[in-house]
Write an enzyme that holds these catalytic residues in place. Structure first.
Site, PDB file in Angstrom:
ATOM      1  N   ASP A 188       0.834  -1.206   0.000  1.00  0.00           N
ATOM      2  CA  ASP A 188       0.000   0.000   0.000  1.00  0.00           C
ATOM      3  C   ASP A 188       0.867   1.254   0.000  1.00  0.00           C
ATOM      4  OD1 ASP A 188      -0.440   0.842   3.435  1.00  0.00           O
ATOM      5  OD2 ASP A 188       0.802  -0.790   2.693  1.00  0.00           O
ATOM      6  N   GLU A 189       0.254   2.357  -0.354  1.00  0.00           N
ATOM      7  CA  GLU A 189       0.848   3.694  -0.257  1.00  0.00           C
ATOM      8  C   GLU A 189       2.315   3.718  -0.718  1.00  0.00           C
ATOM      9  OE1 GLU A 189      -1.888   5.671   3.229  1.00  0.00           O
ATOM     10  OE2 GLU A 189      -0.050   4.667   3.857  1.00  0.00           O
TER      11      GLU A 189
END
Length: 564
Positions: A231-232
Site C-alpha cells: 500500500d501507499e
C-alpha cells in the site's frame, strides 16, 4: 490345482506390489508437499515469460499468472496428522497487531490472546517490521528489542491454543522505511531522498525481498496466509529509473506497480505451495481493469479493501468491488479500524467513530451479493501503532482494547446490540460506557486495564492541571515570572502563597508517573516506555519540574538582590 495356487500367489504378489507402490507415493507426497526442494525462480523460469523483457509484462494475456506443477515446492510444516486447514473457507476476523511501534512483551500477548478469541476474533495479522529476528545479512534490520526466534514460536503456540490463525505481514513495496533508512540499502530507494518505497528496477530489490520473505515464512510454517502489504507506494514513478522504464516501455505507474507485484507473487507462489496472499488495495484502485486482468495477479492474491471513515455508503466501496470482479478477482477482504486512524499523535480512541466504521462495513457485507460477484473471505480490524516508521506512537493497545471489543462484537452480532454491549461490559469488567464521550466506567479487569485508566488520567488531566497552575495562578505571574526565575529574584513571602500548591501538584504527578512507568514496563520494552513518556508526559511535567526546581533554589536565597 497347482495352477490355481500359482494364480492366487501371483495375485497376492500383485496386491503386495500395489500396496508398496501406494506407500511409496504417500511417502513422497506426505504432508501436502512439505519436502523442502529449495528451488528458486529465475528470470529464465518462464513463469511469466522472460522478466527481463519488461516491454511485454502487461501486454499479453498469455503471460498471466499460471502455476506450473513442476515448480511446486512447500517448505511449510503442516500440523501432525492433519491436512492443510482451509481457514479461508470461513469468514475471518483478523485483529491487526502493528509491531512497528509499542510491540508488547510476549507475556502480555499471553493475556490478550484468550480475550481476542472470546470477543470473536479467529486470527491475528502480525506486522513485525523491525521486531522480527532477522538473521545473517538481514540482521541489521532488527530492533535491539526484537523478538527472539523462541518468542516467535511462542506467539504462534499461543495463537494456536486460542484458535487464532496467524497471518504475517511483510511490506514489499511501500512503507519500507525500516529497511531503506540503513545506508546499506539506500541505493534501493525509488527517490534517493526518501526512504518510503523500493525502486522496483534494481535487481537487488527483489533479491532482498526474497530473503526477507523467506525468513519470515520459514518461521511461520503453520500459516496458510501471508500479507504482502504493497500500500501507499509514495513517489512511485518519480525516480529516474522509473521514468526511463516508462519511457522505453510506453508504460505508466500502474503497469510498473503490477510488474513488481507479479514478481513478488511469483516468488511466493512457486516457492511456497498453497500459501495464499493478501494485499492492501489502495494502489489497485488507480489501475485500469485491462492492466489488472492482463497481469493475472487475481489468481494468486486477494485484495484487502480498506476504508476507515466512520460513515460511508456501500456504493462507495461497490465501485471498487465491481472493478475487482471485472479484473478477475474471485474473493475479497475488507479492513476496518479500531484505533490508529484518527491522528498520528492520537492517544485515546474515539469509540463512536470506530463503531460507526464497523457499522458501515456491515452494510457493505450485507450488500456484497448485489454489488459484485465476489466471495467475502474476511475482515481485518486494523490497529495502527504508528502511521509509518518515523511517526510518533498513537493509541497503545491496552487503551484500544475497549474499542476493539466493541468493534469485534459488532461484527459478531451484526450490529452493536444490547446483547453485544452487555457482553463487552461483562468481559472487560466495566459498569457502563458512554460512546460519544469515549468513556467506560468501572474498574476494568482486562489485560492492561491499569494502563487504560492511567492514560485516561494523562489524556484528561495532566496537561490541563499543569497549565492551569502555571498560567492561571496570579501569584506566579506576579512574583515568579520567567524574568524572576532567570534573575533568581523572589520574595519568600509572596512565593509561599503558591508554593505549597505547586509542590503538592508536582509530588502527586511524580508519584502517578512512577506508577504508570511501572505498569508500562510490565507490558512494553524500555524504548517504548521512554518514547511514550517523552511524547505524552515530559512536555508538560517538565514545565512543572523546572518551576519547582527554580522555586526551591530561589527560596533558599532568602530574598537577595536579583542576579545581573
Amino acid at each position: 490345482m497347482a495352477f490355481q495356487r500359482s494364480h492366487r500367489l501371483n495375485l497376492l504378489r500383485l496386491v503386495v506390489l500395489l500396496l508398496v507402490a501406494l506407500a511409496g507415493i504417500k511417502f513422497l507426497f506426505r504432508d501436502s508437499f512439505t519436502l523442502e526442494l529449495h528451488k528458486h525462480v529465475t528470470k529464465d523460469s518462464g513463469f511469466w515469460g522472460d522478466t527481463g523483457d519488461t516491454g511485454q509484462d502487461a501486454g499479453s494475456q498469455s503471460q498471466a499468472l499460471e502455476l506450473p506443477a513442476a515448480k511446486i515446492t512447500a517448505p511449510r510444516q503442516q500440523l501432525e496428522q492433519q491436512g492443510p486447514r482451509d481457514i479461508g473457507a470461513t469468514e475471518m476476523r483478523l485483529v491487526h497487531l502493528d509491531f512497528k511501534g509499542a510491540a508488547p512483551r510476549v507475556s502480555y500477548l499471553e493475556q490478550v490472546f484468550p480475550l481476542l478469541s472470546q470477543l470473536g476474533a479467529n486470527g491475528i495479522l502480525i506486522e513485525y517490521e523491525d521486531m522480527f529476528p532477522f538473521k545473517g545479512e538481514l540482521e541489521i534490520l532488527k530492533s535491539p528489542y526484537a523478538y527472539s526466534e523462541e518468542d516467535i514460536e511462542r506467539i504462534q503456540q499461543l495463537a494456536e491454543l486460542h484458535k487464532l490463525e496467524v497471518v504475517p505481514l511483510v511490506q514489499t513495496f511501500g512503507h519500507v522505511e525500516f529497511i531503506l533508512k540503513h545506508e546499506k540499502y539506500q541505493h534501493l530507494r525509488e527517490v534517493e531522498r526518501f526512504p518510503n518505497s523500493f525502486n522496483p528496477h534494481v535487481p537487488d530489490t527483489l533479491a532482498l525481498l526474497k530473503s526477507i520473505l523467506s525468513q519470515v515464512i520459514e518461521k511461520h510454517r503453520r500459516s496458510t496466509w501471508i500479507h504482502i502489504g504493497a500500500d501507499e507506494v509514495f513517489h512511485l514513478g518519480e525516480g529516474m529509473d522509473s521514468k526511463n522504464w516508462m519511457s522505453r516501455n510506453k508504460g505508466d505507474t500502474g503497469t510498473m506497480y503490477l510488474k513488481h507485484i507479479k514478481e513478488v507473487l511469483g516468488f511466493i507462489t512457486t516457492q511456497y505451495w498453497g500459501l495464499r496472499a493478501l494485499m492492501w488495495d489502495d494502489m489497485l484502485r488507480k489501475i485500469s481493469v485491462g492492466a489488472l486482468r492482463e497481469s493475472g495477479i487475481a489468481k494468486h492474491v486477494s485484495p484487502v479493501v480498506w476504508f476507515y471513515a466512520p460513515d460511508f455508503e456501500a456504493e462507495q466501496i461497490g465501485q471498487f468491488l465491481a472493478k475487482y470482479a471485472e479484473s478477475g478477482f474471485e474473493a475479497v477482504w475488507f479492513a476496518s479500524a479500531f484505533k490508529g486512524t484518527t491522528g498520528p499523535a492520537q492517544t485515546w480512541p474515539p469509540l463512536s467513530y470506530h463503531l460507526k466504521n464497523h457499522l458501515s462495513w456491515l452494510t457493505v457485507m450485507q450488500a456484497l451479493p448485489r454489488l459484485a460477484p465476489l466471495r467475502f473471505q474476511g475482515i481485518v480490524l486494523t490497529g495502527w501503532q504508528r502511521y509509518d516508521h518515523y511517526s510518533v506512537l498513537c493509541e497503545l493497545l491496552p487503551v484500544g482494547i475497549p474499542s476493539l471489543a466493541i468493534c469485534l462484537q459488532t461484527l459478531v452480532n451484526g450490529g452493536f446490540t444490547e446483547e453485544a454491549k452487555r457482553k463487552v461490559l461483562d468481559m472487560l469488567g466495566f459498569q457502563s460506557m458512554q460512546l460519544e464521550q469515549s468513556m467506560c466506567e468501572g474498574r476494568g479487569v482486562f489485560p492492561g486495564a491499569e494502563i487504560y485508566h492511567m492514560v485516561e488520567q494523562v489524556n484528561g488531566h495532566l496537561k490541563d492541571s499543569i497549565l492551569k497552575a502555571l498560567e492561571e495562578e496570579s501569584a506566579i505571574k506576579g512574583w515568579f515570572s520567567p524574568y524572576h526565575r532567570k534573575r533568581q529574584f523572589g520574595n519568600p513571602r509572596n512565593m509561599e502563597s503558591f508554593g505549597s500548591k505547586v509542590l503538592k501538584l508536582h509530588e502527586d504527578w511524580e508519584s502517578f508517573v512512577h506508577n504508570l512507568r511501572t505498569e508500562l514496563e510490565r507490558v512494553y520494552f524500555p524504548d517504548t516506555v521512554e518514547e511514550w513518556m517523552e511524547e505524552n508526559i515530559n512536555p508538560y511535567l517538565d514545565q512543572l519540574r523546572d518551576l519547582v526546581r527554580d522555586y526551591r533554589a530561589i527560596i533558599r536565597l532568602n530574598a537577595r538582590p536579583k542576579a545581573m
